[in-house]
Motif scaffolding. Structure first.
Motif, PDB file in Angstrom:
ATOM      1  N   PHE A 160      -4.919   7.215   3.074  1.00  0.00           N
ATOM      2  CA  PHE A 160      -5.039   8.695   3.117  1.00  0.00           C
ATOM      3  C   PHE A 160      -5.598   9.175   4.498  1.00  0.00           C
ATOM      4  O   PHE A 160      -7.058   9.496   4.600  1.00  0.00           O
ATOM      5  CB  PHE A 160      -5.738   9.292   2.134  1.00  0.00           C
ATOM      6  CG  PHE A 160      -5.612  10.857   1.784  1.00  0.00           C
ATOM      7  CD1 PHE A 160      -4.387  11.315   1.505  1.00  0.00           C
ATOM      8  CD2 PHE A 160      -6.739  11.469   1.834  1.00  0.00           C
ATOM      9  CE1 PHE A 160      -4.054  12.534   1.184  1.00  0.00           C
ATOM     10  CE2 PHE A 160      -6.681  12.889   1.567  1.00  0.00           C
ATOM     11  CZ  PHE A 160      -5.357  13.533   1.334  1.00  0.00           C
ATOM     12  N   PRO A 161      -4.985   9.085   5.722  1.00  0.00           N
ATOM     13  CA  PRO A 161      -5.670   9.183   6.834  1.00  0.00           C
ATOM     14  C   PRO A 161      -5.538  10.703   7.450  1.00  0.00           C
ATOM     15  O   PRO A 161      -4.758  11.157   8.379  1.00  0.00           O
ATOM     16  CB  PRO A 161      -4.935   8.276   7.885  1.00  0.00           C
ATOM     17  CG  PRO A 161      -3.467   8.129   7.389  1.00  0.00           C
ATOM     18  CD  PRO A 161      -3.823   8.375   5.972  1.00  0.00           C
ATOM     19  N   LEU A 162      -6.231  11.682   6.790  1.00  0.00           N
ATOM     20  CA  LEU A 162      -6.427  13.072   7.038  1.00  0.00           C
ATOM     21  C   LEU A 162      -6.456  13.420   8.485  1.00  0.00           C
ATOM     22  O   LEU A 162      -7.354  12.585   9.185  1.00  0.00           O
ATOM     23  CB  LEU A 162      -7.246  13.580   6.213  1.00  0.00           C
ATOM     24  CG  LEU A 162      -6.975  14.099   4.604  1.00  0.00           C
ATOM     25  CD1 LEU A 162      -8.065  14.929   3.987  1.00  0.00           C
ATOM     26  CD2 LEU A 162      -5.641  15.045   4.754  1.00  0.00           C
ATOM     27  N   GLN A 163      -5.757  14.355   8.934  1.00  0.00           N
ATOM     28  CA  GLN A 163      -5.908  14.790  10.402  1.00  0.00           C
ATOM     29  C   GLN A 163      -6.570  16.174  10.334  1.00  0.00           C
ATOM     30  O   GLN A 163      -6.616  16.949  11.548  1.00  0.00           O
ATOM     31  CB  GLN A 163      -4.697  14.772  11.088  1.00  0.00           C
ATOM     32  CG  GLN A 163      -4.362  13.172  11.455  1.00  0.00           C
ATOM     33  CD  GLN A 163      -5.377  12.363  12.068  1.00  0.00           C
ATOM     34  OE1 GLN A 163      -5.313  12.552  13.124  1.00  0.00           O
ATOM     35  NE2 GLN A 163      -6.000  11.451  11.354  1.00  0.00           N
ATOM     36  N   GLU A 201     -12.728   6.447  11.803  1.00  0.00           N
ATOM     37  CA  GLU A 201     -11.609   6.390  12.746  1.00  0.00           C
ATOM     38  C   GLU A 201     -10.507   5.546  12.549  1.00  0.00           C
ATOM     39  O   GLU A 201     -10.747   4.594  11.866  1.00  0.00           O
ATOM     40  CB  GLU A 201     -12.093   5.762  14.308  1.00  0.00           C
ATOM     41  CG  GLU A 201     -13.332   6.382  14.751  1.00  0.00           C
ATOM     42  CD  GLU A 201     -12.980   7.852  15.198  1.00  0.00           C
ATOM     43  OE1 GLU A 201     -11.831   8.201  15.358  1.00  0.00           O
ATOM     44  OE2 GLU A 201     -13.610   8.741  15.441  1.00  0.00           O
ATOM     45  N   PRO A 202      -9.361   5.779  12.730  1.00  0.00           N
ATOM     46  CA  PRO A 202      -8.074   5.097  12.415  1.00  0.00           C
ATOM     47  C   PRO A 202      -8.265   3.540  12.731  1.00  0.00           C
ATOM     48  O   PRO A 202      -7.658   2.789  11.590  1.00  0.00           O
ATOM     49  CB  PRO A 202      -6.747   5.730  13.156  1.00  0.00           C
ATOM     50  CG  PRO A 202      -7.287   6.927  13.263  1.00  0.00           C
ATOM     51  CD  PRO A 202      -8.709   6.974  13.528  1.00  0.00           C
ATOM     52  N   LEU A 259      -0.138   7.346  10.927  1.00  0.00           N
ATOM     53  CA  LEU A 259      -1.381   6.621  11.044  1.00  0.00           C
ATOM     54  C   LEU A 259      -1.355   5.410  10.034  1.00  0.00           C
ATOM     55  O   LEU A 259      -1.956   4.359   9.971  1.00  0.00           O
ATOM     56  CB  LEU A 259      -2.544   7.244  10.902  1.00  0.00           C
ATOM     57  CG  LEU A 259      -2.644   8.291  12.277  1.00  0.00           C
ATOM     58  CD1 LEU A 259      -3.970   9.081  12.299  1.00  0.00           C
ATOM     59  CD2 LEU A 259      -2.773   7.412  13.461  1.00  0.00           C
ATOM     60  N   ALA A 260      -0.808   5.942   8.676  1.00  0.00           N
ATOM     61  CA  ALA A 260      -0.972   5.061   7.634  1.00  0.00           C
ATOM     62  C   ALA A 260      -0.245   3.939   7.700  1.00  0.00           C
ATOM     63  O   ALA A 260      -0.321   2.805   7.552  1.00  0.00           O
ATOM     64  CB  ALA A 260      -0.431   5.984   6.605  1.00  0.00           C
ATOM     65  N   VAL A 277       0.878  -1.275  -0.043  1.00  0.00           N
ATOM     66  CA  VAL A 277       0.090   0.043   0.018  1.00  0.00           C
ATOM     67  C   VAL A 277       1.022   1.228  -0.052  1.00  0.00           C
ATOM     68  O   VAL A 277       2.270   1.168   0.167  1.00  0.00           O
ATOM     69  CB  VAL A 277      -0.998   0.042   1.187  1.00  0.00           C
ATOM     70  CG1 VAL A 277      -1.865  -1.241   0.901  1.00  0.00           C
ATOM     71  CG2 VAL A 277      -0.185   0.198   2.410  1.00  0.00           C
ATOM     72  N   LEU A 278       0.227   2.455  -0.250  1.00  0.00           N
ATOM     73  CA  LEU A 278       1.091   3.690  -0.427  1.00  0.00           C
ATOM     74  C   LEU A 278       0.643   4.617   0.279  1.00  0.00           C
ATOM     75  O   LEU A 278      -0.489   4.820   0.419  1.00  0.00           O
ATOM     76  CB  LEU A 278       0.977   3.955  -2.184  1.00  0.00           C
ATOM     77  CG  LEU A 278       1.714   5.479  -2.463  1.00  0.00           C
ATOM     78  CD1 LEU A 278       3.250   5.098  -2.241  1.00  0.00           C
ATOM     79  CD2 LEU A 278       1.376   5.612  -3.901  1.00  0.00           C
ATOM     80  N   TRP A 279       1.359   5.434   0.699  1.00  0.00           N
ATOM     81  CA  TRP A 279       1.073   6.851   1.263  1.00  0.00           C
ATOM     82  C   TRP A 279       2.043   7.926   0.702  1.00  0.00           C
ATOM     83  O   TRP A 279       3.046   7.535   0.420  1.00  0.00           O
ATOM     84  CB  TRP A 279       1.432   6.983   2.818  1.00  0.00           C
ATOM     85  CG  TRP A 279       1.051   8.309   3.319  1.00  0.00           C
ATOM     86  CD1 TRP A 279       0.103   8.748   3.851  1.00  0.00           C
ATOM     87  CD2 TRP A 279       2.132   9.634   3.329  1.00  0.00           C
ATOM     88  NE1 TRP A 279      -0.036  10.171   4.400  1.00  0.00           N
ATOM     89  CE2 TRP A 279       1.339  10.773   3.769  1.00  0.00           C
ATOM     90  CE3 TRP A 279       3.306   9.725   2.950  1.00  0.00           C
ATOM     91  CZ2 TRP A 279       1.765  11.881   4.192  1.00  0.00           C
ATOM     92  CZ3 TRP A 279       3.870  11.105   2.957  1.00  0.00           C
ATOM     93  CH2 TRP A 279       3.238  11.949   3.733  1.00  0.00           C
TER      94      TRP A 279
END
Length: 365
Positions: free
Chosen positions: A257-260, A302-303, A195-196, A181-183
């Motif tokens: 894509f775990p935006l904050q 949620e994460p 978080l990714a 997987v990619l960030w």
């Protein structure tokens, strides 16, 4: 930029003065979402028969404020205001029908211009930036890049909403994905790279990370929050240029894509989906507007919900993601949206003295 020989769909061609930010070439060689969007918009408008004069820094522009973009000085206000002053001098000599400004300080000169100024809000529209846009409300027409962004400041002088876009045919479509997987992005706490990594590890998947860390806040976040998590199964591959970005996006099982924060628009999401790669993201900002949950990716609250979504992403149809972007986020769609905004603003300018709030745009999606 010179017009191409494809001038389909245009009538009553306009002369548009396009002002880019000063930080990167047009298009950028690596990171630069606004610059990529601006380059695509200019190409699309010229294909429609419009005349576009592009003002910016470095390569790819018609009128140059800096020979080399001062990329290493991002965060320093002097290049921004110097760029705005030079751009304003250029604009004095142009007989443009409309000015489209993507820079920060440039709109400050709008009051003295004979042509109306359209400003795309690429970042936050609340807090100090919201106060800035409110102070400019009598002299510029604002364009939101998402409904989510516009909802945060409904009282601003909005001329419409036009989603950012990509040239879909420049992104390779791959229907057989690899296992990792990619960030991809810039290493800012708001982007959630740590978080990714945690989500990928919990899913038992290898993760590659590619991104920019040239600013102090980015380097500090990378060193303190991301680098300690690197090791077996989590690899940093450096900052991705246009070619590497496309290679990574097309091959990955999914983009995580775990935006904050409430990001107005995440270009990387539509770039991934253009490659047929699903997006696994948290429900922040424009994410639910861009990702069709259960079709082109998964949108979670949620994460702890991300690992199972990473696993489920492998069951989604890559062709559906590609088709979604082609339908809603191709450059042609963006160009038509801005054509409507330009004509609305020009028409309003001709009959309105003094300036009033512009009408609300229709849903362009």
């Amino acid at each position: 930029m010179d017009a191409t020989d494809d001038k389909s769909g245009s009538c009553d061609a306009l002369h548009i003065a396009m002002v880019a930010p000063p930080w990167y070439d047009i298009p950028p060689r690596g990171y630069g979402g606004i610059e990529s969007m601006t380059a695509d918009l200019v190409r699309g408008l010229t294909r429609r028969g419009h005349r576009v004069t592009l003002i910016g820094a470095g390569d790819g522009v018609d009128l140059r404020t800096y020979e080399q973009p001062p990329s290493e000085r991002i965060g320093d206000p002097i290049p921004e205001v110097a760029h705005a002053a030079k751009a304003d001098r250029f604009l004095e000599g142009l007989r443009a029908d409309v000015i489209h400004d993507h820079s920060l300080a440039g709109p400050l000169g709008a009051r003295g211009r004979s042509a109306p100024t359209v400003v795309t809000c690429h970042g936050p529209v609340t807090g100090e930036m919201g106060e800035f846009y409110q102070a400019l409300s009598a002299t510029v027409a604002l364009v939101a890049v998402s409904w989510a962004q516009r909802a945060h400041a409904p009282g601003l002088n909005w001329a419409g909403r036009v989603h950012n876009a990509v040239a879909v045919d420049t992104f390779p479509f791959v229907d057989r994905k690899e296992d990792w997987v990619l960030w991809l992005g810039r290493f800012n706490p708001d982007k959630g790279a740590h978080l990714a990594i945690e989500a990928a590890r919990a899913a038992g998947r290898r993760i590659l990370l590619a991104g920019k860390q040239s600013e102090d806040v980015e380097r500090a976040y990378f060193e303190n929050e991301v680098e300690p998590l690197l090791g077996p199964g989590a690899e940093y591959v450096g900052e991705a240029d246009a070619d590497l970005k496309r290679e990574l996006l097309s091959r990955a099982r999914c983009l995580v894509f775990p935006l904050q924060w409430e990001e107005p628009f995440g270009m990387i999401m539509i770039e991934a989906m253009a490659c047929g790669t699903p997006v696994v993201a948290l429900k922040r900002g424009s994410v639910p507007e861009l990702v069709a949950d259960g079709v082109t990716g998964f949108v979670r609250d949620e994460p702890p919900e991300l690992p199972s979504a990473i696993e489920a992403a492998g069951e989604l149809d890559p062709a559906a993601a590609r088709a979604h972007v082609a339908r809603h986020f191709d450059v042609s769609v963006m160009v038509e949206g801005y054509e409507r905004v330009y004509r609305k603003v020009i028409s309003s300018e001709e009959v309105r003295k003094p300036r009033h709030l512009l009408p609300v745009a229709a849903d362009l999606s």
